[in-house]
Scaffold this motif. Structure first.
Motif, mmCIF file in Angstrom:
data_model
loop_
_atom_site.group_PDB
_atom_site.id
_atom_site.type_symbol
_atom_site.label_atom_id
_atom_site.label_comp_id
_atom_site.label_asym_id
_atom_site.label_seq_id
_atom_site.Cartn_x
_atom_site.Cartn_y
_atom_site.Cartn_z
ATOM 1 N N LEU A 453 -2.753 34.260 -65.514
ATOM 2 C CA LEU A 453 -4.193 34.446 -65.722
ATOM 3 C C LEU A 453 -4.491 34.742 -67.190
ATOM 4 O O LEU A 453 -5.549 34.378 -67.710
ATOM 5 C CB LEU A 453 -4.712 35.581 -64.835
ATOM 6 C CG LEU A 453 -5.030 35.262 -63.357
ATOM 7 C CD1 LEU A 453 -5.881 34.000 -63.255
ATOM 8 C CD2 LEU A 453 -3.799 35.093 -62.513
ATOM 9 N N GLN A 454 -3.538 35.392 -67.849
ATOM 10 C CA GLN A 454 -3.716 35.681 -69.279
ATOM 11 C C GLN A 454 -3.756 34.354 -70.057
ATOM 12 O O GLN A 454 -4.581 34.174 -70.959
ATOM 13 C CB GLN A 454 -2.563 36.556 -69.745
ATOM 14 C CG GLN A 454 -2.804 37.212 -71.067
ATOM 15 C CD GLN A 454 -1.803 38.341 -71.342
ATOM 16 O OE1 GLN A 454 -0.813 38.492 -70.625
ATOM 17 N NE2 GLN A 454 -2.074 39.112 -72.365
ATOM 18 N N VAL A 455 -2.887 33.431 -69.670
ATOM 19 C CA VAL A 455 -2.860 32.118 -70.331
ATOM 20 C C VAL A 455 -4.184 31.379 -70.080
ATOM 21 O O VAL A 455 -4.809 30.834 -71.001
ATOM 22 C CB VAL A 455 -1.658 31.276 -69.803
ATOM 23 C CG1 VAL A 455 -1.724 29.847 -70.313
ATOM 24 C CG2 VAL A 455 -0.348 31.947 -70.183
ATOM 25 N N LEU A 456 -4.636 31.402 -68.825
ATOM 26 C CA LEU A 456 -5.892 30.711 -68.488
ATOM 27 C C LEU A 456 -7.080 31.350 -69.210
ATOM 28 O O LEU A 456 -8.006 30.651 -69.635
ATOM 29 C CB LEU A 456 -6.123 30.739 -66.976
ATOM 30 C CG LEU A 456 -5.094 29.988 -66.129
ATOM 31 C CD1 LEU A 456 -5.465 30.024 -64.652
ATOM 32 C CD2 LEU A 456 -4.964 28.529 -66.590
ATOM 33 N N SER A 583 -11.007 37.880 -65.276
ATOM 34 C CA SER A 583 -12.099 38.554 -65.992
ATOM 35 C C SER A 583 -11.536 39.528 -67.011
ATOM 36 O O SER A 583 -12.009 39.593 -68.145
ATOM 37 C CB SER A 583 -12.974 39.358 -65.039
ATOM 38 O OG SER A 583 -13.333 38.606 -63.972
ATOM 39 N N TYR A 584 -10.561 40.312 -66.564
ATOM 40 C CA TYR A 584 -9.990 41.309 -67.472
ATOM 41 C C TYR A 584 -9.443 40.626 -68.728
ATOM 42 O O TYR A 584 -9.755 41.047 -69.858
ATOM 43 C CB TYR A 584 -8.872 42.117 -66.780
ATOM 44 C CG TYR A 584 -8.167 43.005 -67.772
ATOM 45 C CD1 TYR A 584 -8.729 44.215 -68.165
ATOM 46 C CD2 TYR A 584 -6.986 42.589 -68.388
ATOM 47 C CE1 TYR A 584 -8.134 45.002 -69.134
ATOM 48 C CE2 TYR A 584 -6.379 43.369 -69.358
ATOM 49 C CZ TYR A 584 -6.965 44.575 -69.725
ATOM 50 O OH TYR A 584 -6.378 45.339 -70.708
ATOM 51 N N TYR A 585 -8.656 39.567 -68.547
ATOM 52 C CA TYR A 585 -8.004 38.945 -69.716
ATOM 53 C C TYR A 585 -9.015 38.188 -70.586
ATOM 54 O O TYR A 585 -8.863 38.141 -71.808
ATOM 55 C CB TYR A 585 -6.839 38.049 -69.286
ATOM 56 C CG TYR A 585 -5.632 38.861 -68.864
ATOM 57 C CD1 TYR A 585 -5.048 39.783 -69.729
ATOM 58 C CD2 TYR A 585 -5.084 38.725 -67.595
ATOM 59 C CE1 TYR A 585 -3.951 40.550 -69.342
ATOM 60 C CE2 TYR A 585 -3.985 39.477 -67.199
ATOM 61 C CZ TYR A 585 -3.427 40.392 -68.077
ATOM 62 O OH TYR A 585 -2.346 41.152 -67.699
ATOM 63 N N VAL A 586 -10.046 37.596 -69.968
ATOM 64 C CA VAL A 586 -11.087 36.952 -70.778
ATOM 65 C C VAL A 586 -11.773 38.010 -71.651
ATOM 66 O O VAL A 586 -11.971 37.834 -72.863
ATOM 67 C CB VAL A 586 -12.128 36.206 -69.898
ATOM 68 C CG1 VAL A 586 -13.332 35.784 -70.729
ATOM 69 C CG2 VAL A 586 -11.495 34.985 -69.241
ATOM 70 N N ALA A 587 -12.113 39.141 -71.037
ATOM 71 C CA ALA A 587 -12.791 40.206 -71.787
ATOM 72 C C ALA A 587 -11.882 40.753 -72.878
ATOM 73 O O ALA A 587 -12.332 41.015 -74.011
ATOM 74 C CB ALA A 587 -13.221 41.311 -70.828
#
Ligand code: M6R
Length: 607
Positions: A453-456, A583-587
């Motif tokens: 998810l961090q990569v995405l 959401s967390y990683y996008v933020a």
């Protein structure tokens, strides 16, 4: 909504107040301040901004003394500014306040007409003027003066008051805003919630609606607003102080995402009876056979959990369910009454809209069950029964572990009802209960794959908008995914029922729009795949959340995140996890203030 702290004892008050405010910043962080008494008068130090700004100011302007009050603000009346920061001081009286004085305009006019000068735009300052007048008018003590002032105000409040002329006493009053008193040895504490004083004491008195408390070093006296004594045994709180700390994670939100397997396991403890294929809810004495209809009332993430609850209860217990936004419910004279079971869902147990909906329902004769995470908070105390999730303190404004434990509670409740209405056969109940017990392991598995998810997040984090699509019980998860992304990354996102996409939002789709599609295996799978193909045909970027073992999905989706298989009723508990992480990683990629996003507060105690 604001955070309040008070201290009286032998130690320096300021570090204790500031330590308490740090734990309460989730309640608001527009400004902060303290008022601490020494050598004949109290010194007020306050400023706009987060607590860190106050701490800097206190270095230059120390506030010594062993009695004081502190406040962290979420602005309601008056913009965030130094002048509007609490405490408000009038004459010898310092006041902090969480809530709203509803008749503040009339009172302000009345006071101004008879000579009062105001230095802020707040409703709180009015209360300080009223007490100052009562003291100067001859009230024999601070408690009496506060009581006289309370008779003139109405609204929601938790006040704490200090008088320079009586520097051994704090007086507090509560109506519809939370308040606890912590008991020490030769010292006592007042706070909005337990976390603020947990490092100081575990012996807590929960203050009820319509109560006043007079607190000195050695005594705590509780009365009602007429001065009639009220007695109370302290409760001993068993949470560890560490549970309220970040524990090495970059943000509380990330810590809380990782805590979910533990939180879910704790919520299940003692409630699953595999020998009887049943759920144990000792404190909930509902006669399920008499429940004609269930109405959920909730806000935000708790509303989304309720939508999943609707799906679970209708599927497993065959009782009709409606889900209402609490903020809308009471304003349309709802048709509700005996025979209805209203389920109020609130992590904090303090959300004003949900509380108002509960009052409305009770007033019309319905029975109320509260599902909450905070022991002895206002909504459970108002309800007929409480079902507590055991997520532990949730500090990040974006709700995560509270949500998944709410979903688990919904599942338990649906099974409980289904067994009593006779609609859920023992073998199916056994299967679901066994699967519930497997969930912590499966959740950990999803969270442990968080790096994907961090990569995405990096790949899609610059998009201007996101669309989230789901069907059946995945529709509320689409809503929840969109809410999470909006609130912490400030990217516009919409959650939509996948089948509705062709009725409008399909116009949004182009090669720049990431579309997160929830497509776990189940009865809606084929239909959801068709919706996914509609996105693909219009060049949308598809991020699919699918079931492990689904080898077909990769031919349509641009990105595939896989979660373990489980019964369709429980799938939301797994599929929401990648959305929280996304959401967390996008933020985090965007560098926003994840735990305290702009304009928000953890607990919304105004309507
Ligand atoms: O404490 P509550 O569950 O009653 O709070 C309701 C909402 O304010 C809350 O869920 C809010 O939407 C969260 N910030 C969502 O992450």
């Amino acid at each position: 909504m604001c955070g309040i702290v008070g201290y009286v004892g032998a130690r320096q008050a300021t570090p204790i107040l500031v330590g308490g405010l740090r734990k309460l910043e989730y309640r608001g962080y527009d400004s902060a301040g303290v008022s601490v008494w020494s050598e004949g008068q109290s010194r007020v130090v306050r400023c706009r901004g987060k607590l860190a700004a106050l701490e800097d100011k206190l270095v230059k302007e120390p506030a010594p003394g062993t009695i004081g009050i502190g406040h962290t603000r979420w602005a309601t009346h008056g913009r965030p500014s130094d002048e509007n920061a609490h405490p408000h001081k009038v004459g010898a009286i310092s006041v902090i306040h969480n809530g709203i004085i509803e008749n503040h305009l009339a009172l302000r006019q009345e006071l101004a007409a008879s000579g009062s000068k105001f230095t802020s735009e707040t409703d709180t300052e009015i209360f300080a003027h009223l007490i100052d007048r009562a003291v100067r008018g001859g009230a024999p003590d601070l408690t009496t003066a506060v009581r006289q002032a309370l008779a003139k105000v109405h609204g929601a409040y938790a006040f704490v008051v200090m008088n320079d002329k009586d520097p051994s006493t704090l007086v507090a009053a509560k109506n519809a805003s939370p308040m606890v008193v912590g008991l020490g040895d030769g010292e006592n504490f007042i706070a909005s919630d337990v976390t603020a004083i947990l490092s100081e004491t575990r012996r807590i008195l929960f203050i009820d609606e319509g109560e006043m408390v007079t607190v000195t070093r050695d005594a705590v006296v509780i009365t009602d607003f007429d001065g009639k004594p009220r007695t109370r045994e302290p409760k001993v709180i068993t949470w560890s102080a560490m549970q309220a700390e970040k524990g090495g994670y970059k943000h509380f939100m990330l810590k809380e995402i990782h805590e979910q397997p533990r939180a879910v396991a704790d919520t299940l403890v003692g409630r699953v009876d595999l020998e009887r294929d049943d759920v144990v809810l000792d404190d909930v004495k509902i006669d399920a056979t008499k429940v004609k209809r269930i109405i959920f009332v909730a806000c935000g993430t708790s509303y989304h959990a309720s939508l999943v609850g609707e799906f679970m209860i209708e599927a497993l217990a065959r009782i009709p369910v409606e889900v209402e936004l609490a903020s809308e419910f009471r304003y349309r004279d709802p048709i509700v009454g005996p025979g209805d079971l209203v389920v109020a869902v609130s992590q904090s147990g303090e959300t004003a809209d949900t509380m108002a909906a509960v009052r409305e329902a009770k007033g019309k004769g319905a029975q109320v069950l509260a599902i909450s995470n905070v022991l002895e908070s206002s909504i459970p105390r108002l309800a007929d029964w409480a079902f507590y999730t055991h997520a532990g303190p949730e500090i990040g404004v974006a709700s995560t572990k509270a949500f998944t434990t709410q979903l688990v509670s919904m599942a338990l409740f649906a099974i409980y009802l289904g067994r009593r209405t006779g609609k859920l056969a023992a073998p199916r109940a056994r299967e679901l209960l066994a699967e519930l017990l497997q969930l912590p392991t499966k959740m950990k598995d999803v969270i442990d794959h968080g790096a994907q998810l961090q990569v995405l997040a990096r790949r899609y984090g610059n998009a201007h908008g996101f669309l989230f699509l789901g069907r059946g019980a995945q529709y509320p998860i689409a809503l929840e995914g969109a809410l999470k992304l909006k609130e912490i990354s400030y990217i516009h996102a919409e959650g939509y029922a996948a089948g509705e996409m062709k009725h409008g939002p399909i116009a949004l789709i182009d090669e720049h729009l990431p579309v997160v599609v929830l497509v776990p295996r189940g009865p809606n799978y084929e239909k959801a795949i068709s919706n996914l193909s509609e996105v693909k045909a219009r060049s949308g970027k598809i991020l699919a959340i699918a079931t492990r073992g689904d080898t077909d999905i990769g031919s349509t989706a641009d990105e595939v995140v896989l979660v373990p298989d489980c019964p369709v009723e429980l799938q939301p508990i797994l599929t929401v996890l990648p959305l929280q992480l996304l959401s967390y990683y996008v933020a985090d990629f965007k560098g926003t203030d994840i735990d305290q996003p702009r304009n928000l507060a953890k607990s919304v105690t105004v309507e």
